[in-house]
Design an enzyme around this catalytic site. Structure first.
Site, PDB file in Angstrom:
ATOM      1  N   ARG A   1       0.808  -1.226   0.000  1.00 14.83           N
ATOM      2  CA  ARG A   1       0.000   0.000   0.000  1.00 14.83           C
ATOM      3  C   ARG A   1       0.832   1.262   0.000  1.00 14.83           C
ATOM      4  O   ARG A   1       0.377   2.328  -0.378  1.00 14.83           O
ATOM      5  CB  ARG A   1      -0.916   0.026   1.229  1.00 14.83           C
ATOM      6  CG  ARG A   1      -1.864  -1.125   1.334  1.00 14.83           C
ATOM      7  CD  ARG A   1      -2.509  -1.169   2.705  1.00 14.83           C
ATOM      8  NE  ARG A   1      -1.468  -1.400   3.710  1.00 14.83           N
ATOM      9  CZ  ARG A   1      -1.595  -1.162   5.003  1.00 14.83           C
ATOM     10  NH1 ARG A   1      -2.718  -0.667   5.481  1.00 14.83           N
ATOM     11  NH2 ARG A   1      -0.611  -1.410   5.848  1.00 14.83           N
TER      12      ARG A   1
ATOM     13  N   GLN B   1       7.057  26.075  15.573  1.00 10.21           N
ATOM     14  CA  GLN B   1       6.488  26.510  14.294  1.00 10.21           C
ATOM     15  C   GLN B   1       6.883  25.511  13.223  1.00 10.21           C
ATOM     16  O   GLN B   1       8.009  25.018  13.210  1.00 10.21           O
ATOM     17  CB  GLN B   1       7.021  27.905  13.939  1.00 10.21           C
ATOM     18  CG  GLN B   1       6.524  28.461  12.626  1.00 10.21           C
ATOM     19  CD  GLN B   1       7.040  29.878  12.398  1.00 10.21           C
ATOM     20  OE1 GLN B   1       6.938  30.736  13.253  1.00 10.21           O
ATOM     21  NE2 GLN B   1       7.614  30.109  11.229  1.00 10.21           N
TER      22      GLN B   1
ATOM     23  N   ASN C   1       7.088  25.054   8.988  1.00 11.01           N
ATOM     24  CA  ASN C   1       7.120  25.803   7.738  1.00 11.01           C
ATOM     25  C   ASN C   1       7.079  24.831   6.567  1.00 11.01           C
ATOM     26  O   ASN C   1       7.548  23.702   6.676  1.00 11.01           O
ATOM     27  CB  ASN C   1       8.396  26.648   7.653  1.00 11.01           C
ATOM     28  CG  ASN C   1       8.497  27.654   8.768  1.00 11.01           C
ATOM     29  OD1 ASN C   1       7.512  28.271   9.152  1.00 11.01           O
ATOM     30  ND2 ASN C   1       9.682  27.822   9.318  1.00 11.01           N
TER      31      ASN C   1
ATOM     32  N   ARG D   1      17.509  28.679  -2.001  1.00 13.11           N
ATOM     33  CA  ARG D   1      17.014  29.467  -0.869  1.00 13.11           C
ATOM     34  C   ARG D   1      18.107  29.489   0.188  1.00 13.11           C
ATOM     35  O   ARG D   1      18.498  28.464   0.705  1.00 13.11           O
ATOM     36  CB  ARG D   1      15.731  28.848  -0.313  1.00 13.11           C
ATOM     37  CG  ARG D   1      14.593  28.773  -1.324  1.00 13.11           C
ATOM     38  CD  ARG D   1      13.374  28.072  -0.744  1.00 13.11           C
ATOM     39  NE  ARG D   1      12.353  27.830  -1.739  1.00 13.11           N
ATOM     40  CZ  ARG D   1      11.347  28.657  -2.020  1.00 13.11           C
ATOM     41  NH1 ARG D   1      11.233  29.800  -1.363  1.00 13.11           N
ATOM     42  NH2 ARG D   1      10.465  28.344  -2.943  1.00 13.11           N
TER      43      ARG D   1
ATOM     44  N   HIS E   1      20.266  31.418   5.198  1.00  9.68           N
ATOM     45  CA  HIS E   1      19.471  32.184   6.155  1.00  9.68           C
ATOM     46  C   HIS E   1      19.730  31.742   7.592  1.00  9.68           C
ATOM     47  O   HIS E   1      20.079  30.592   7.840  1.00  9.68           O
ATOM     48  CB  HIS E   1      17.976  31.997   5.874  1.00  9.68           C
ATOM     49  CG  HIS E   1      17.575  32.357   4.486  1.00  9.68           C
ATOM     50  ND1 HIS E   1      16.551  31.727   3.833  1.00  9.68           N
ATOM     51  CD2 HIS E   1      18.062  33.276   3.611  1.00  9.68           C
ATOM     52  CE1 HIS E   1      16.411  32.246   2.626  1.00  9.68           C
ATOM     53  NE2 HIS E   1      17.319  33.187   2.463  1.00  9.68           N
TER      54      HIS E   1
ATOM     55  N   LYS F   1      16.585  23.984  13.404  1.00 12.35           N
ATOM     56  CA  LYS F   1      15.679  23.566  12.328  1.00 12.35           C
ATOM     57  C   LYS F   1      15.781  22.062  12.124  1.00 12.35           C
ATOM     58  O   LYS F   1      16.883  21.509  12.079  1.00 12.35           O
ATOM     59  CB  LYS F   1      16.051  24.248  11.003  1.00 12.35           C
ATOM     60  CG  LYS F   1      15.916  25.743  11.016  1.00 12.35           C
ATOM     61  CD  LYS F   1      16.367  26.360   9.699  1.00 12.35           C
ATOM     62  CE  LYS F   1      16.252  27.871   9.751  1.00 12.35           C
ATOM     63  NZ  LYS F   1      16.726  28.495   8.501  1.00 12.35           N
TER      64      LYS F   1
ATOM     65  N   HIS G   1      21.747  28.488   6.924  1.00 15.73           N
ATOM     66  CA  HIS G   1      21.154  27.325   6.266  1.00 15.73           C
ATOM     67  C   HIS G   1      20.586  27.709   4.911  1.00 15.73           C
ATOM     68  O   HIS G   1      20.018  28.780   4.743  1.00 15.73           O
ATOM     69  CB  HIS G   1      20.036  26.764   7.156  1.00 15.73           C
ATOM     70  CG  HIS G   1      19.256  25.678   6.508  1.00 15.73           C
ATOM     71  ND1 HIS G   1      18.023  25.893   5.942  1.00 15.73           N
ATOM     72  CD2 HIS G   1      19.565  24.378   6.299  1.00 15.73           C
ATOM     73  CE1 HIS G   1      17.595  24.761   5.434  1.00 15.73           C
ATOM     74  NE2 HIS G   1      18.499  23.828   5.626  1.00 15.73           N
TER      75      HIS G   1
ATOM     76  N   TYR H   1       9.774  22.039   7.446  1.00 12.38           N
ATOM     77  CA  TYR H   1      10.738  22.112   8.537  1.00 12.38           C
ATOM     78  C   TYR H   1      10.120  22.719   9.779  1.00 12.38           C
ATOM     79  O   TYR H   1       9.254  23.571   9.721  1.00 12.38           O
ATOM     80  CB  TYR H   1      12.036  22.807   8.133  1.00 12.38           C
ATOM     81  CG  TYR H   1      11.921  24.211   7.600  1.00 12.38           C
ATOM     82  CD1 TYR H   1      12.238  25.292   8.399  1.00 12.38           C
ATOM     83  CD2 TYR H   1      11.557  24.438   6.280  1.00 12.38           C
ATOM     84  CE1 TYR H   1      12.167  26.587   7.898  1.00 12.38           C
ATOM     85  CE2 TYR H   1      11.487  25.714   5.771  1.00 12.38           C
ATOM     86  CZ  TYR H   1      11.791  26.787   6.596  1.00 12.38           C
ATOM     87  OH  TYR H   1      11.712  28.066   6.102  1.00 12.38           O
TER      88      TYR H   1
ATOM     89  N   ASP I   1      16.325  38.373  11.487  1.00 10.00           N
ATOM     90  CA  ASP I   1      16.554  37.620  10.260  1.00 10.00           C
ATOM     91  C   ASP I   1      17.783  38.151   9.527  1.00 10.00           C
ATOM     92  O   ASP I   1      17.916  39.357   9.328  1.00 10.00           O
ATOM     93  CB  ASP I   1      15.310  37.741   9.362  1.00 10.00           C
ATOM     94  CG  ASP I   1      15.417  36.916   8.105  1.00 10.00           C
ATOM     95  OD1 ASP I   1      15.888  35.768   8.186  1.00 10.00           O
ATOM     96  OD2 ASP I   1      15.021  37.419   7.033  1.00 10.00           O
TER      97      ASP I   1
ATOM     98  N   LYS J   1      16.440  39.173  -2.054  1.00 10.66           N
ATOM     99  CA  LYS J   1      17.078  39.172  -0.727  1.00 10.66           C
ATOM    100  C   LYS J   1      18.360  38.339  -0.761  1.00 10.66           C
ATOM    101  O   LYS J   1      19.399  38.766  -0.256  1.00 10.66           O
ATOM    102  CB  LYS J   1      16.109  38.603   0.312  1.00 10.66           C
ATOM    103  CG  LYS J   1      16.733  38.320   1.661  1.00 10.66           C
ATOM    104  CD  LYS J   1      15.759  37.588   2.571  1.00 10.66           C
ATOM    105  CE  LYS J   1      16.455  37.024   3.780  1.00 10.66           C
ATOM    106  NZ  LYS J   1      15.581  36.278   4.661  1.00 10.66           N
ATOM    107  N   ASP J   2      18.292  37.150  -1.360  1.00  7.43           N
ATOM    108  CA  ASP J   2      19.463  36.278  -1.380  1.00  7.43           C
ATOM    109  C   ASP J   2      20.543  36.797  -2.320  1.00  7.43           C
ATOM    110  O   ASP J   2      21.734  36.629  -2.061  1.00  7.43           O
ATOM    111  CB  ASP J   2      19.058  34.850  -1.747  1.00  7.43           C
ATOM    112  CG  ASP J   2      18.230  34.194  -0.645  1.00  7.43           C
ATOM    113  OD1 ASP J   2      18.252  34.690   0.501  1.00  7.43           O
ATOM    114  OD2 ASP J   2      17.544  33.197  -0.929  1.00  7.43           O
TER     115      ASP J   2
END
Length: 184
Positions: free
Chosen positions: A24, A47, A49, A60, A63, A73, A120, A133, A144, A170-171
């Protein structure tokens, strides 16, 4: 029901939950506070994400959040595959500026634990990749920060992908490690 593997820099871990499968499909317990604690990982996640990347080559990162809002994380891929990167930005660490790469994929079912004190990031290796995550603090725009993904002082060996990388503004504007606020 989980295997924990050190990744060569203190604190970075690959976590491989056991999959129970049959015709299955499979069942996998991706997080259990008691089992993680038994493995020496005592974190309170607050939290979850979820990121989706439509194309291969979406990059990405790198950060992180500064103290007092730094985040641990625990990251996994539920569809597709990524090359995950963690860079040690703990100024007093003997591995400051060192980095680890780990392929994390839905197929393998593995996870990476990135502790506070690391920048990361990841690049998607397949289209339609989804990443989940958990973090130990909520997002704080005031704390940040980011570091340039291709900083030659770090020397990350990103994969060569057809079409190159897709990055956010931003990156693209992130400073090199030498100019970034880091952990003392």
């Amino acid at each position: 029901m989980l295997e924990v593997r050190p990744l060569g820099i203190d604190g970075l871990l690959e976590i491989v939950p056991k999959r129970l499968g049959d015709a299955r499909g499979f069942f996998m317990e991706t997080y259990n506070a008691e089992r993680f604690s038994q493995a020496g990982i005592d974190l309170l996640f607050v939290q979850d994400n979820h990121s989706y990347s439509a194309a291969a080559g979406v990059l990405r990162g790198l950060h992180y959040q500064l103290a007092p809002r730094a985040q641990d994380k625990l990251l996994r891929v539920i569809r597709g595959s990524i090359l995950d990167i963690a860079v040690d930005i703990r100024r007093g660490s003997k591995t400051f500026g060192g980095w680890v790469a780990l392929e994390v994929s839905a197929e393998r079912g593995n996870q990476i634990l990135v502790p506070k004190g690391f920048a990361h990031g990841f690049v998607t290796l397949l289209p339609d990749t989804e990443v989940l995550y958990k973090v130990t603090d909520t997002y704080s725009p005031e704390h940040d920060r980011s570091i340039r993904f291709d900083d030659p002082a770090i020397g990350i060996e990103w994969p060569s992908l057809p079409g190159g990388f897709q990055l956010s503004d931003k990156d693209l504007k992130a400073p090199p490690l030498a100019a970034a606020e880091v952990f003392d």
